[in-house]
Design an enzyme around this catalytic site. Structure first.
Site, PDB file in Angstrom:
ATOM      1  N   ARG A   1      -4.237   5.075  -4.989  1.00 59.71           N
ATOM      2  CA  ARG A   1      -2.992   4.315  -5.129  1.00 59.71           C
ATOM      3  C   ARG A   1      -2.081   5.009  -6.113  1.00 59.71           C
ATOM      4  NH1 ARG A   1      -4.326  -1.748  -3.790  1.00 59.71           N
ATOM      5  NH2 ARG A   1      -5.648  -1.285  -1.997  1.00 59.71           N
TER       6      ARG A   1
ATOM      7  N   ALA B   1     -13.327  -9.465   9.318  1.00 51.87           N
ATOM      8  CA  ALA B   1     -13.257  -8.253   8.500  1.00 51.87           C
ATOM      9  C   ALA B   1     -13.128  -8.670   7.041  1.00 51.87           C
ATOM     10  CB  ALA B   1     -12.053  -7.406   8.905  1.00 51.87           C
TER      11      ALA B   1
ATOM     12  N   VAL C   1      -5.311  -9.569   9.820  1.00 49.07           N
ATOM     13  CA  VAL C   1      -6.217 -10.691  10.110  1.00 49.07           C
ATOM     14  C   VAL C   1      -5.413 -11.973  10.319  1.00 49.07           C
ATOM     15  CG1 VAL C   1      -8.341  -9.861   9.001  1.00 49.07           C
ATOM     16  CG2 VAL C   1      -6.563 -10.933   7.606  1.00 49.07           C
TER      17      VAL C   1
ATOM     18  N   GLN D   1     -13.559   1.161  -2.425  1.00 51.51           N
ATOM     19  CA  GLN D   1     -13.557  -0.106  -1.709  1.00 51.51           C
ATOM     20  C   GLN D   1     -14.725  -0.117  -0.734  1.00 51.51           C
ATOM     21  OE1 GLN D   1      -9.840  -0.805   0.355  1.00 51.51           O
ATOM     22  NE2 GLN D   1      -8.952  -1.841  -1.427  1.00 51.51           N
TER      23      GLN D   1
ATOM     24  N   TRP E   1       0.827  -1.209   0.000  1.00 52.98           N
ATOM     25  CA  TRP E   1       0.000   0.000   0.000  1.00 52.98           C
ATOM     26  C   TRP E   1       0.861   1.259   0.000  1.00 52.98           C
ATOM     27  CZ3 TRP E   1      -1.297  -4.182   3.349  1.00 52.98           C
ATOM     28  CH2 TRP E   1      -2.418  -4.917   2.926  1.00 52.98           C
TER      29      TRP E   1
ATOM     30  N   HIS F   1      -6.480   2.016   1.171  1.00 51.88           N
ATOM     31  CA  HIS F   1      -7.542   1.031   1.411  1.00 51.88           C
ATOM     32  C   HIS F   1      -8.466   1.558   2.504  1.00 51.88           C
ATOM     33  CE1 HIS F   1      -4.836  -1.338   4.532  1.00 51.88           C
ATOM     34  NE2 HIS F   1      -4.801  -0.042   4.713  1.00 51.88           N
TER      35      HIS F   1
HETATM   36  N1  DAH Z   1      -7.431  -3.749   2.685  1.00 49.92           N
HETATM   37  C1  DAH Z   1      -7.150  -4.826   1.780  1.00 49.92           C
HETATM   38  C2  DAH Z   1      -6.705  -4.291   0.426  1.00 49.92           C
HETATM   39  O1  DAH Z   1      -6.829  -3.146   0.169  1.00 49.92           O
HETATM   40  C3  DAH Z   1      -8.350  -5.705   1.588  1.00 49.92           C
HETATM   41  C4  DAH Z   1      -8.683  -6.476   2.815  1.00 49.92           C
HETATM   42  C5  DAH Z   1      -8.212  -7.756   3.026  1.00 49.92           C
HETATM   43  C6  DAH Z   1      -9.495  -5.925   3.784  1.00 49.92           C
HETATM   44  C7  DAH Z   1      -8.509  -8.496   4.133  1.00 49.92           C
HETATM   45  C8  DAH Z   1      -9.836  -6.652   4.931  1.00 49.92           C
HETATM   46  C9  DAH Z   1      -9.318  -7.949   5.099  1.00 49.92           C
HETATM   47  O2  DAH Z   1     -10.608  -6.163   5.881  1.00 49.92           O
HETATM   48  O3  DAH Z   1      -9.657  -8.664   6.231  1.00 49.92           O
HETATM   49  O4  DAH Z   1      -6.222  -5.053  -0.378  1.00 49.92           O
END
Ligand code: DAH
Length: 346
Positions: free
Chosen positions: A203, A314, A260, A217, A156, A177
């Site tokens: 991004r 999540a 996670v 998102q 990121w 994100h």
């Molecule tokens: N934030 C991640 C992304 O931008 C996506 C994501 C993955 C969000 C796993 C979540 C999660 O809440 O548990 O690629």
């Protein structure tokens, strides 16, 4: 002389009758009654006539003058009326003509899909929460279990705001994100939490058909006593079936996200070929649509939730990908170029 007056009279009246506008009328006035007009000239020459003739011609000439002036006034009135009528005619509006249709706007395809996603989760008891697009390093990385120098930060690595603290660090960025919203929400609330958090993310990209520097998102978070991976699977399975069709199957595979544990990636069987493999799924039969997982104990501890008591799941997904798949849109950049030829198709 009297004959001459008769001639003037009949010529003047004949001409007057054929006049078409005020300009011609003025020319007519000058030619008979103006300073050098033919009648005026006769009136001027009166003193040169013998007395008797002067009396007779003078009376006739003055009568003619009055007569012509009367006719002039009457004609002027009529021409003015006619011109006004013409103006009115030109300005007339036909109120019985059908009007121009007003072009009706419609919702942007992103808004449409966002509303659909929100209403699906709302019906499962999730609220919708929004948050800032300019985010602190702390929420974007640190609190999501990515301390300074954590290699996952590279995923990121993004657009930093030109603002430095006293010790020369830049702690603010455009969020890449929506996951930082998990922290913000948990800081503000006590469990139980069920929320989705949609919004724009940014991004640093060399844009192409599948990469944009700004897109949407939708983040999801559920925290309570006794939440398990089964809740995650059941919720997201139901979501996928409502959005892509009741016959959809889903596949969960292990994936890694720092915030996670365990982390998963969810795919649906391709709704075009039903899993056989086609252009939309790239021959795979499966289409990945989101990342998810059980909220990491370190993330819970960070917001003072006891991970021995509370657990949660999540998820996060890119929004544009859904209509791209559904409608066969082959370039994500079309969404925000505001080209009506594209937008009017939805
Ligand atoms: N934030 C991640 C992304 O931008 C996506 C994501 C993955 C969000 C796993 C979540 C999660 O809440 O548990 O690629």
């Amino acid at each position: 002389m009297l004959n001459r007056l008769e001639e003037i009279k009949s010529k003047a009246i004949a001409e007057l009758n054929s006049l078409a506008d005020l300009r011609e009328l003025e020319a007519w006035r000058i030619s008979y009654l103006g300073r050098k007009g033919s009648l005026t000239q006769i009136l001027r020459s009166l003193p040169e006539l013998p007395l008797e003739e002067r009396r007779v011609v003078g009376e006739a000439a003055n009568k003619l003058k009055a007569f012509l002036e009367e006719n002039l006034a009457e004609k002027r009135r009529r021409l003015k009326e006619a011109e006004e009528a013409k103006l009115l005619e030109r300005a007339k509006v036909d109120v019985t003509l059908p009007g121009y249709p007003t072009p009706l706007g419609r919702l942007h395809p992103t808004t449409q899909i966002l509303r659909e996603v929100c209403s699906i989760f709302a019906s499962m008891g999730f609220e919708v929460v929004e948050g800032p697009e300019v985010e602190w390093d702390y929420y974007n990385f640190e609190a999501l279990n990515m301390p300074q120098d954590h290699p996952a930060r590279d995923m990121w690595s993004t657009l930093w705001i030109d603002f430095e603290t006293e010790n020369g660090q830049r702690p603010m960025l455009l969020r890449p994100h929506t996951s930082p919203m998990q922290i913000r929400l948990m800081e503000q609330r006590k469990p139980p939490i069920r929320a989705i958090m949609p919004g724009k993310v940014y991004r640093y990209e060399a844009t192409d058909a599948t990469h944009e520097s700004m897109f949407y998102q939708v983040e999801g978070l559920a925290v309570d006593k006794g939440i398990t991976l089964a809740n995650l699977k059941g919720t997201l399975y139901e979501f996928a079936r409502r959005l892509f069709g009741r016959e959809r199957r889903v596949r969960f595979r292990c994936d890694y996200f720092p915030f996670v544990e365990p982390g998963v990636e969810m795919a649906i069987d391709c709704f075009i070929c039903g899993g056989k493999g086609c252009r939309v799924c790239g021959g795979e039969g499966w289409i990945e649509i989101l990342g998810a997982g059980m909220v990491h104990p370190k993330v819970l501890e960070r917001v003072n939730y006891d991970p021995q008591i509370y657990t949660g799941f999540a998820f996060g997904m890119g929004l544009e990908r859904i209509p791209m798949l559904k409608y066969g849109i082959d370039d994500i950049r079309l969404f925000y170029h505001n080209d009506l030829r594209f937008l009017e198709q939805f």
